[in-house]
Design a protein around this motif. Structure first.
Motif, short mmCIF file in Angstrom:
data_model
loop_
_atom_site.label_atom_id
_atom_site.label_comp_id
_atom_site.label_asym_id
_atom_site.label_seq_id
_atom_site.Cartn_x
_atom_site.Cartn_y
_atom_site.Cartn_z
N VAL A 1 0.71 -1.18 0.01
CA VAL A 1 -0.15 -0.01 0.03
C VAL A 1 0.78 1.27 0.05
N LEU A 2 1.80 1.52 0.79
CA LEU A 2 2.52 2.63 1.21
C LEU A 2 3.71 2.79 -0.14
N ALA A 3 3.81 1.84 -0.84
CA ALA A 3 4.76 1.77 -1.67
C ALA A 3 4.07 2.60 -3.13
N GLU A 4 2.76 2.39 -3.07
CA GLU A 4 2.11 2.84 -4.27
C GLU A 4 0.94 3.82 -4.23
N VAL A 5 0.49 4.27 -3.06
CA VAL A 5 -0.40 5.45 -2.56
C VAL A 5 0.09 6.50 -2.65
N ARG A 6 -0.54 7.63 -3.38
CA ARG A 6 -0.11 8.86 -3.57
C ARG A 6 -1.62 9.63 -3.65
N ASN A 7 -1.48 11.20 -3.62
CA ASN A 7 -2.73 11.84 -3.73
C ASN A 7 -3.63 11.47 -4.61
N GLY A 8 -4.85 11.33 -4.00
CA GLY A 8 -6.00 10.66 -4.84
C GLY A 8 -6.42 9.30 -4.92
N SER A 9 -5.51 8.48 -4.53
CA SER A 9 -5.55 7.26 -4.50
C SER A 9 -6.73 6.63 -4.14
N VAL A 10 -7.45 5.45 -4.50
CA VAL A 10 -8.30 4.75 -3.99
C VAL A 10 -7.58 3.33 -3.76
N VAL A 11 -7.65 2.96 -2.56
CA VAL A 11 -7.06 1.75 -2.08
C VAL A 11 -8.05 0.58 -1.78
N SER A 12 -7.86 -0.73 -2.51
CA SER A 12 -8.63 -1.82 -2.26
C SER A 12 -8.06 -2.71 -1.22
N MET A 13 -8.77 -2.89 -0.19
CA MET A 13 -8.74 -3.70 1.20
C MET A 13 -9.80 -4.72 1.43
N HIS A 14 -9.66 -5.58 2.32
CA HIS A 14 -10.71 -6.33 2.82
C HIS A 14 -11.16 -6.47 4.17
#
Length: 266
Positions: free
Chosen positions: A221-234
């Motif tokens: 998550v932290l390697a790819e997240v940036r301003n505006g990101s929508v993160v998929s989790m469960h």
């Protein structure tokens, strides 16, 4: 969704550093399933009538964002905000722990609930909304909706929408297809007809459902997240419970605020 054993659940809750106090957990897991306003009792002759309790507020309805595409993968890149989105299914204790941890950090999330999960745990719908989170539709049975016939795909979308409407007064703010990152053109059309102006996808996949371990989920998550990101989790995975505190702490350090998808796009 994977199943979590009792041992995994205990490990997850310990790893979350006391995510849930006993009272909060009990409140979050109450599953009355009723959204009707309580009926006021009549006073005995000559006595004042007790005040009626207010009807729970209706949940927000889907909203169109004119400058966004029909299928949304991320929000504006010029603002330091992100959306953590959760596929809603699994052990309600783990779901409640995740919501409580987010709230401890002042974060709000988006939950895309599976209809059969709401059937089994109807109180979770109100728990999500009462925490200030977005609640949406992730189909009725969490099967590969893009591969279904038109009639079957429509039934998957409307089935969950009807349950959300019954429990909260709204069909939910978002729709996300099950077992696919994006909706097929047919599913997009059906979604729009049911009343969802947009399909919610994502640009960061935590891969927590592969159960790689909490450190791997955090790194991904932290390697790819940036301003505006929508993160998929469960919901329903011990790794996600254990990873969330570190994810939220690092987001805070970077100045990235975790908000609902509605707020991300507003």
């Amino acid at each position: 969704m994977g199943r979590v054993t009792t041992t995994d659940r205990r490990t997850a809750l310990r790893a979350g550093a006391g995510l849930v106090a006993g009272g909060a957990l009990a409140a979050g897991c109450a599953t009355t399933g009723s959204t009707a306003a309580p009926v006021a009792t009549h006073a005995s002759a000559g006595g004042p009538a007790p005040a009626a309790r207010a009807t729970p507020p209706t949940a927000p309805a889907p909203r169109a964002f004119p400058h966004q595409p029909a299928q949304i993968t991320h929000g504006p890149r010029d603002r330091p905000r992100i959306a953590l989105t959760f596929h809603g299914q699994g052990d309600p204790e783990i779901a409640t722990a995740l919501l409580t941890e987010a709230e401890k950090h002042g974060a709000h999330v988006t939950v895309l609930a599976v209809g059969t999960w709401l059937d089994t745990h109807p109180g979770m719908a109100r728990r999500i909304l009462d925490g200030g989170h977005d609640l949406g539709n992730h189909t009725q049975r969490h099967i590969a909706v893009n591969t279904l016939s038109e009639a079957d795909a429509r039934a998957e979308i409307t089935g969950c929408a009807e349950r959300l409407k019954r429990l909260t007064g709204s069909i939910g703010t978002w729709f996300r297809p099950s077992r696919a990152p994006a909706a097929s053109p047919l599913v997009q059309r059906l979604t729009h007809r049911v009343g969802y102006p947009h399909v919610l996808s994502y640009d960061v996949d935590s891969l927590d459902f592969t159960e790689p371990g909490a450190p791997a989920v955090t790194r991904k998550v932290l390697a790819e997240v940036r301003n505006g990101s929508v993160v998929s989790m469960h919901f329903g995975y011990a790794d996600t419970v254990a990873a969330l505190p570190a994810v939220l702490q690092e987001l805070d350090r970077r100045g990235l605020r975790a908000v609902t998808t509605t707020e991300l796009l507003s």
